[in-house]
Design an enzyme around this catalytic site. Structure first.
Site, PDB file in Angstrom:
ATOM      1  N   ARG A 121       0.845  -1.204   0.000  1.00 45.20           N
ATOM      2  CA  ARG A 121       0.000   0.000   0.000  1.00 45.20           C
ATOM      3  C   ARG A 121       0.875   1.247   0.000  1.00 45.20           C
ATOM      4  NH1 ARG A 121      -5.439  -1.488   3.425  1.00 45.20           N
ATOM      5  NH2 ARG A 121      -6.732  -1.515   1.562  1.00 45.20           N
ATOM      6  N   GLN A 126      -1.048   2.902  -5.457  1.00 42.75           N
ATOM      7  CA  GLN A 126      -2.421   3.266  -5.066  1.00 42.75           C
ATOM      8  C   GLN A 126      -3.465   2.877  -6.116  1.00 42.75           C
ATOM      9  OE1 GLN A 126      -2.439   7.334  -3.791  1.00 42.75           O
ATOM     10  NE2 GLN A 126      -2.901   6.737  -1.705  1.00 42.75           N
ATOM     11  N   ASP A 129      -4.731  -0.756  -5.846  1.00 41.55           N
ATOM     12  CA  ASP A 129      -5.184  -1.200  -4.525  1.00 41.55           C
ATOM     13  C   ASP A 129      -6.602  -1.787  -4.595  1.00 41.55           C
ATOM     14  OD1 ASP A 129      -5.821  -1.553  -1.887  1.00 41.55           O
ATOM     15  OD2 ASP A 129      -5.229   0.457  -1.241  1.00 41.55           O
ATOM     16  N   SER A 132      -8.757  -1.792  -1.314  1.00 43.08           N
ATOM     17  CA  SER A 132      -9.488  -0.543  -1.029  1.00 43.08           C
ATOM     18  C   SER A 132     -10.713  -0.416  -1.931  1.00 43.08           C
ATOM     19  CB  SER A 132      -8.576   0.679  -1.229  1.00 43.08           C
ATOM     20  OG  SER A 132      -7.683   0.770  -0.158  1.00 43.08           O
ATOM     21  N   TYR A 228      -1.816   0.789   9.710  1.00 39.55           N
ATOM     22  CA  TYR A 228      -2.795  -0.234  10.095  1.00 39.55           C
ATOM     23  C   TYR A 228      -2.888  -0.371  11.603  1.00 39.55           C
ATOM     24  CZ  TYR A 228      -3.087  -1.903   5.326  1.00 39.55           C
ATOM     25  OH  TYR A 228      -3.312  -2.001   3.992  1.00 39.55           O
TER      26      TYR A 228
HETATM   27  P1  NAD Z   1      -8.576  -2.928   7.735  1.00 37.55           P
HETATM   28  O1  NAD Z   1      -9.607  -3.469   6.811  1.00 37.55           O
HETATM   29  O2  NAD Z   1      -7.405  -3.792   8.086  1.00 37.55           O
HETATM   30  O3  NAD Z   1      -9.298  -2.508   9.126  1.00 37.55           O
HETATM   31  C1  NAD Z   1     -10.448  -1.694   9.177  1.00 37.55           C
HETATM   32  C2  NAD Z   1     -10.380  -0.759  10.360  1.00 37.55           C
HETATM   33  O4  NAD Z   1     -10.564  -1.459  11.595  1.00 37.55           O
HETATM   34  C3  NAD Z   1      -9.055  -0.010  10.515  1.00 37.55           C
HETATM   35  O5  NAD Z   1      -9.285   1.377  10.435  1.00 37.55           O
HETATM   36  C4  NAD Z   1      -8.539  -0.441  11.894  1.00 37.55           C
HETATM   37  O6  NAD Z   1      -7.842   0.599  12.552  1.00 37.55           O
HETATM   38  C5  NAD Z   1      -9.837  -0.795  12.598  1.00 37.55           C
HETATM   39  N1  NAD Z   1      -9.681  -1.650  13.789  1.00 37.55           N
HETATM   40  C6  NAD Z   1      -8.879  -2.738  13.963  1.00 37.55           C
HETATM   41  N2  NAD Z   1      -9.029  -3.253  15.206  1.00 37.55           N
HETATM   42  C7  NAD Z   1      -9.949  -2.488  15.847  1.00 37.55           C
HETATM   43  C8  NAD Z   1     -10.532  -2.523  17.144  1.00 37.55           C
HETATM   44  N3  NAD Z   1     -10.210  -3.455  18.046  1.00 37.55           N
HETATM   45  N4  NAD Z   1     -11.428  -1.575  17.454  1.00 37.55           N
HETATM   46  C9  NAD Z   1     -11.779  -0.624  16.558  1.00 37.55           C
HETATM   47  N5  NAD Z   1     -11.271  -0.541  15.314  1.00 37.55           N
HETATM   48  C10 NAD Z   1     -10.358  -1.458  14.958  1.00 37.55           C
HETATM   49  O7  NAD Z   1      -7.981  -1.572   7.212  1.00 37.55           O
HETATM   50  P2  NAD Z   1      -8.205  -0.743   5.856  1.00 37.55           P
HETATM   51  O8  NAD Z   1      -9.565  -0.177   5.853  1.00 37.55           O
HETATM   52  O9  NAD Z   1      -7.816  -1.595   4.696  1.00 37.55           O
HETATM   53  O10 NAD Z   1      -7.129   0.405   6.014  1.00 37.55           O
HETATM   54  C11 NAD Z   1      -6.781   0.983   7.243  1.00 37.55           C
HETATM   55  C12 NAD Z   1      -5.824   2.134   7.015  1.00 37.55           C
HETATM   56  O11 NAD Z   1      -4.745   1.730   6.122  1.00 37.55           O
HETATM   57  C13 NAD Z   1      -6.412   3.313   6.291  1.00 37.55           C
HETATM   58  O12 NAD Z   1      -7.209   4.107   7.020  1.00 37.55           O
HETATM   59  C14 NAD Z   1      -5.119   3.976   5.809  1.00 37.55           C
HETATM   60  O13 NAD Z   1      -4.499   4.682   6.842  1.00 37.55           O
HETATM   61  C15 NAD Z   1      -4.294   2.823   5.404  1.00 37.55           C
HETATM   62  N6  NAD Z   1      -4.403   2.637   3.928  1.00 37.55           N
HETATM   63  C16 NAD Z   1      -3.410   3.134   3.141  1.00 37.55           C
HETATM   64  C17 NAD Z   1      -3.506   3.002   1.752  1.00 37.55           C
HETATM   65  C18 NAD Z   1      -2.426   3.520   0.846  1.00 37.55           C
HETATM   66  O14 NAD Z   1      -1.539   4.176   1.307  1.00 37.55           O
HETATM   67  N7  NAD Z   1      -2.469   3.205  -0.432  1.00 37.55           N
HETATM   68  C19 NAD Z   1      -4.593   2.382   1.176  1.00 37.55           C
HETATM   69  C20 NAD Z   1      -5.601   1.902   2.002  1.00 37.55           C
HETATM   70  C21 NAD Z   1      -5.477   2.031   3.375  1.00 37.55           C
END
Ligand code: NAD
Length: 379
Positions: A121, A126, A129, A132, A228
């Protein structure tokens, strides 16, 4: 270089790996595209549309042996793998960490395979992805599903028969899917609050017009270098659960999206918390496929618990197959551009994206995490 796109054959799967708009772009680079008859029909892309943009439409038995790239949504079954030629490159959702043993036929046949789940990521990746993209679709559809099943309306309405209060929606986990759920619920007029262990998610939640629920986790680090969530201690998890239980009791809809990469999803809503919810409330557990965030979730099923409806859908993106395919297809096209040299297959394993996403290269160089999961950490 011939890119083959199969008709997906998993039950309930309606997506297709390449949409006609992407086929047009790939044909312009010099690639040949073969599409299995009917591959796009459930996503709203008839065979004729593919032919118009330069693809050849054919049966599966003609498609597979000629493929230099096998572009799929779901991992091919052993029968299909057997029909691919040894130099073929497989790209798709291969579930490399969830079901590593299912990749053994690909490794044994000495194919090369890239899992979109493993695309790093990074900023450069991007546009590739796919996680996402699918999380965006799932977050949207979870709210639509909840609105459909809730015996109440979402918006505040002032009518001659009196005022209808807005629905209260609680979103747990404010990553990609959670933020899309918040945005969709807000557009429908609901009052939304959300919780995430990553304090950084608070800004995003507030910018969408929702309330961010703060929990004192004792100042621990909850986010890794990649942005993450980290796995929390039992005490920190419990504090989150206590607050969530209080808010769930006054919510009409709870949408859970909390995941920790490579781990079982954290339990966020206990049976006791569900017991405190009003009959008629709806819970959508988007983490159902990785163990669920709700104690009573049955993956892929509906549970009616004293009038509280708990849904654990396993493949929501397939229920919005047109747009899910379009987004995935753009992600794949961007990824394929890394190995497409003017219509000729060329793989540079020094490229950090290719290296990161590679499950196996010509049957060797097995991804370290997959190798470890297969009990062979040095492969
Ligand atoms: P994910 O599907 O792994 O998790 C979903 C959400 O659950 C996350 O926001 C995580 O913090 C939350 N979570 C985990 N345990 C928890 C708990 N016990 N209680 C409450 N919440 C909890 O994550 P995702 O949606 O794929 O992505 C998360 C983050 O990754 C994004 O917000 C971003 O910062 C980053 N991201 C970066 C890129 C990039 O740079 N290209 C792309 C996508 C996501």
């Amino acid at each position: 270089m011939r890119i083959a796109v199969p008709r997906e054959n998993q039950p309930g799967e309606a997506r297709v790996a390449l949409a006609p708009e992407s086929v047009k772009k790939l044909v312009a680079t010099g690639a040949e595209i073969g599409i299995e008859t009917g591959a796009g029909v459930h996503a709203g892309f008839p065979d004729a549309e593919y032919e118009t943009v330069g693809a050849s439409v054919m049966g599966r038995s003609d498609l597979l042996p000629e493929a230099d790239i096998f572009a799929c949504v779901n991992r091919p079954e052993p029968d299909d793998i057997a029909k691919l030629k040894a130099s073929c490159v497989v790209i798709g959702f291969l579930k490399p960490l969830d079901e590593p043993t299912a990749l053994e036929p690909i490794i044994a046949k000495k194919l090369s395979a890239f899992a979109v789940e493993l695309v790093p990521r990074t900023t450069r990746a991007q546009s590739m992805d796919a996680l996402s993209s699918m999380a965006t679709v799932a977050g949207y559809k979870a709210v639509i599903m909840a609105a459909e099943r809730l015996p109440r309306m979402f918006p505040l309405l002032m009518t001659a028969a009196g005022t209808v209060p807005p629905a209260k929606v609680l979103v747990l986990g404010a990553g990609v899917a959670g933020l899309q759920a918040i945005a969709t619920a807000r557009r429908l007029g609901a009052v939304v609050e959300a919780y995430d262990v990553r304090a950084a998610a608070g800004q995003d939640v507030k910018s969408l017009g929702a309330k961010f629920l703060e929990v004192d986790l004792g100042g621990i680090e909850t986010q890794d270098a990649g942005g993450y969530a980290k796995e929390l201690s039992p005490a920190a998890l419990q504090r989150g659960r206590d607050m969530v239980a209080k808010r769930a009791a006054v919510s009409d809809v709870v949408i859970t999206t909390a995941q920790v990469p490579g781990r079982k999803a954290p339990l966020m809503l206990t049976e006791e918390a569900v017991n405190s919810m009003r009959p008629g409330s709806v819970i959508i557990d988007l983490a159902a496929s990785t163990g669920g965030n709700v104690a009573l979730t049955k993956p892929g099923e509906e549970v009616d618990h004293n009038g509280v409806l708990i849904l654990g859908p396993l493949n929501l993106p397939a229920t919005v197959a047109g747009h899910a395919s379009q987004l995935y297809s753009r992600n794949l096209t961007s990824f394929i551009s890394l190995i497409n040299d003017k219509g000729t297959l060329k793989i540079d394993m020094n490229d950090d994206i290719l290296k990161g996403a590679c499950v196996t290269y010509q049957g060797g160089s097995v991804h370290p995490k997959v190798a470890a999961a297969l009990g062979n950490p040095v492969a």
